[in-house]
Design a protein around this motif. Structure first.
Motif, short mmCIF file in Angstrom:
data_model
loop_
_atom_site.label_atom_id
_atom_site.label_comp_id
_atom_site.label_asym_id
_atom_site.label_seq_id
_atom_site.Cartn_x
_atom_site.Cartn_y
_atom_site.Cartn_z
N ARG A 80 0.83 -1.20 0.00
CA ARG A 80 0.00 0.00 0.00
C ARG A 80 0.87 1.26 0.00
O ARG A 80 0.57 2.24 -0.70
CB ARG A 80 -0.93 0.00 1.21
CG ARG A 80 -1.89 1.19 1.22
CD ARG A 80 -3.01 1.05 2.23
NE ARG A 80 -2.52 0.86 3.58
CZ ARG A 80 -2.63 -0.27 4.25
NH1 ARG A 80 -3.20 -1.33 3.68
NH2 ARG A 80 -2.16 -0.37 5.49
N LEU A 83 2.41 1.68 -3.52
CA LEU A 83 1.38 2.15 -4.45
C LEU A 83 1.00 3.61 -4.16
O LEU A 83 0.76 4.39 -5.08
CB LEU A 83 0.15 1.26 -4.37
CG LEU A 83 0.23 -0.07 -5.11
CD1 LEU A 83 -1.04 -0.91 -4.84
CD2 LEU A 83 0.41 0.14 -6.61
N ALA A 84 0.96 3.95 -2.89
CA ALA A 84 0.62 5.32 -2.51
C ALA A 84 1.65 6.31 -3.06
O ALA A 84 1.30 7.38 -3.57
CB ALA A 84 0.52 5.44 -0.99
N PHE A 87 1.04 6.61 -6.80
CA PHE A 87 -0.16 7.39 -7.07
C PHE A 87 0.10 8.88 -6.83
O PHE A 87 -0.38 9.74 -7.57
CB PHE A 87 -1.32 6.92 -6.18
CG PHE A 87 -2.12 5.80 -6.78
CD1 PHE A 87 -1.51 4.66 -7.26
CD2 PHE A 87 -3.50 5.89 -6.87
CE1 PHE A 87 -2.24 3.62 -7.81
CE2 PHE A 87 -4.25 4.85 -7.43
CZ PHE A 87 -3.61 3.71 -7.90
N THR A 146 -3.73 6.02 2.52
CA THR A 146 -4.49 5.20 1.59
C THR A 146 -4.29 5.70 0.17
O THR A 146 -3.70 6.77 -0.05
CB THR A 146 -5.98 5.25 1.94
OG1 THR A 146 -6.43 6.60 1.80
CG2 THR A 146 -6.22 4.78 3.37
N LEU A 147 -4.78 4.94 -0.81
CA LEU A 147 -4.64 5.38 -2.20
C LEU A 147 -5.43 6.67 -2.44
O LEU A 147 -5.01 7.52 -3.25
CB LEU A 147 -5.12 4.27 -3.14
CG LEU A 147 -4.30 2.97 -3.10
CD1 LEU A 147 -4.80 2.00 -4.16
CD2 LEU A 147 -2.82 3.26 -3.29
N GLN A 148 -6.56 6.83 -1.75
CA GLN A 148 -7.33 8.07 -1.89
C GLN A 148 -6.54 9.26 -1.33
O GLN A 148 -6.49 10.33 -1.95
CB GLN A 148 -8.67 7.95 -1.16
CG GLN A 148 -9.65 6.97 -1.80
CD GLN A 148 -9.39 5.53 -1.38
OE1 GLN A 148 -8.43 5.23 -0.65
NE2 GLN A 148 -10.24 4.61 -1.85
N ARG A 149 -5.92 9.08 -0.18
CA ARG A 149 -5.09 10.15 0.38
C ARG A 149 -3.88 10.42 -0.51
O ARG A 149 -3.47 11.58 -0.68
CB ARG A 149 -4.63 9.76 1.79
CG ARG A 149 -5.72 9.91 2.84
CD ARG A 149 -5.30 9.33 4.17
NE ARG A 149 -6.27 9.63 5.22
CZ ARG A 149 -6.36 9.00 6.37
NH1 ARG A 149 -5.51 7.99 6.63
NH2 ARG A 149 -7.26 9.33 7.27
N ALA A 150 -3.29 9.38 -1.06
CA ALA A 150 -2.14 9.56 -1.94
C ALA A 150 -2.51 10.38 -3.17
O ALA A 150 -1.75 11.26 -3.60
CB ALA A 150 -1.60 8.19 -2.37
N LEU A 151 -3.67 10.12 -3.74
CA LEU A 151 -4.11 10.90 -4.90
C LEU A 151 -4.34 12.36 -4.51
O LEU A 151 -4.01 13.28 -5.27
CB LEU A 151 -5.39 10.31 -5.48
CG LEU A 151 -5.21 9.15 -6.47
CD1 LEU A 151 -6.57 8.63 -6.93
CD2 LEU A 151 -4.39 9.59 -7.68
#
Length: 307
Positions: A80, A83-84, A87, A146-151
């Motif tokens: 994670r 990936l973060a 992203f 998270t991926l949402q926070r990373a974006l």
């Protein structure tokens, strides 16, 4: 190009790269004051960032090693985090590639730079003020990205393409607004510097490195600058993380506001100068020419796609 100039640039790079104050702008200010005008000097301003990137790798070596081993074992937290980082890296890379010419044409000026410094400073002050009134300071671990926070952080980093905005400022504030603690947001910002600044540095070294290596004293300046920026940045990372936990971002916000006001004042003063000063302004800036240094700051920004 003198080795002592490289020491000064290395110290300034190490001090400001991970502080939310626009490191590249500070480097150009110092370079203009030192009278640097050559392509080799401009390349050194960018390549010297590699020392700070290596400092991040050394400081977070245990975390990076654990993440790599965890990816091999397919550990969820390690995958994670990797990936973060990917992203968060992509948005600014894509936007910078697509809009590089437009950014250079419309935002590389004293007004936009001063505006970015001032607006960014007040944004940091406001965010810090709101957060201090809340009992919940956000998710405390970098593994909580998270991926949402990373974006969200990645899109925030796109604003660092605006000259003077600062990559670290946009990513730390973006992390705070996405629900991270200030310390976790700063740590993720440091880790994000590895692909972001690393890619920009390697690209510029491949593209323009010959000008630096062929310049008189260029190799010595490169080695000295990298070594000094590495050592100073390694110290700054540790001190900055402890400082954030106690004082937050507000002091840096006020510094940005003051610096932006100074850049704006110098720019207005230079435009109000007598017409006969125009010919002198077109020549290389001598040591101590603060107005020329401010104009140098106005032509750059703290972002990975700077030419």
């Amino acid at each position: 190009m003198f080795w002592f100039d490289a020491v000064l640039l290395g110290v300034l790079e190490g001090l400001t790269e991970f502080l939310p104050v626009s490191s590249t702008g500070h480097l150009i200010l110092l370079g203009a004051w030192l009278g640097h005008q050559s392509e080799a000097a401009k390349t050194l301003d960018i390549v010297i960032q590699l020392g700070a990137v290596l400092a991040v790798v050394v400081y977070f070596r245990e975390r990076l090693s654990t993440t790599v081993r965890g990816m091999v074992r397919r550990d969820p937290d390690s995958l994670r985090l990797a990936l973060a980082l990917a992203f968060a890296f992509l948005p600014a890379a894509v936007v910078g590639l697509l809009f590089h010419k437009a950014i250079k044409a419309h935002l590389f000026g004293p007004g936009p730079v001063a505006a970015a410094l001032i607006v960014g400073g007040f944004l940091m002050i406001g965010v810090e003020s709101v957060r201090r009134r809340r009992p919940d300071q956000g998710a405390p671990r970098v593994e909580d990205v998270t991926l949402q926070r990373a974006l969200a952080i990645g899109f925030a980093q796109c604003f660092s393409l605006w000259p003077g905005a600062s990559r670290s400022m946009t990513t730390i504030v973006g992390g705070q607004l996405s629900g991270l603690s200030t310390a976790a947001a700063a740590e993720f910002s440091f880790l994000l510097a590895i692909p972001t600044l690393g890619a920009a540095t390697v690209f510029d070294l491949v593209k323009n490195g010959r000008a630096l290596l062929d310049a008189p004293g260029g190799i010595v300046a490169l080695v000295v600058g990298l070594a000094v920026s590495f050592a100073v940045a390694l110290l700054v990372i540790a001190v900055f993380l402890r400082y954030l936990k106690r004082y937050g971002l507000a002091p840096f916000g006020w510094y940005r506001v003051a610096l932006g006001a100074l850049v704006l004042w110098l720019w207005i003063a230079s435009r109000s100068a007598p017409a006969e000063a125009g010919a002198a302004a077109a020549s290389p800036a001598p040591r101590g020419d603060v107005a020329a240094a401010a104009d140098g700051l106005a032509r750059t920004g703290d972002h990975p796609s700077r030419p």
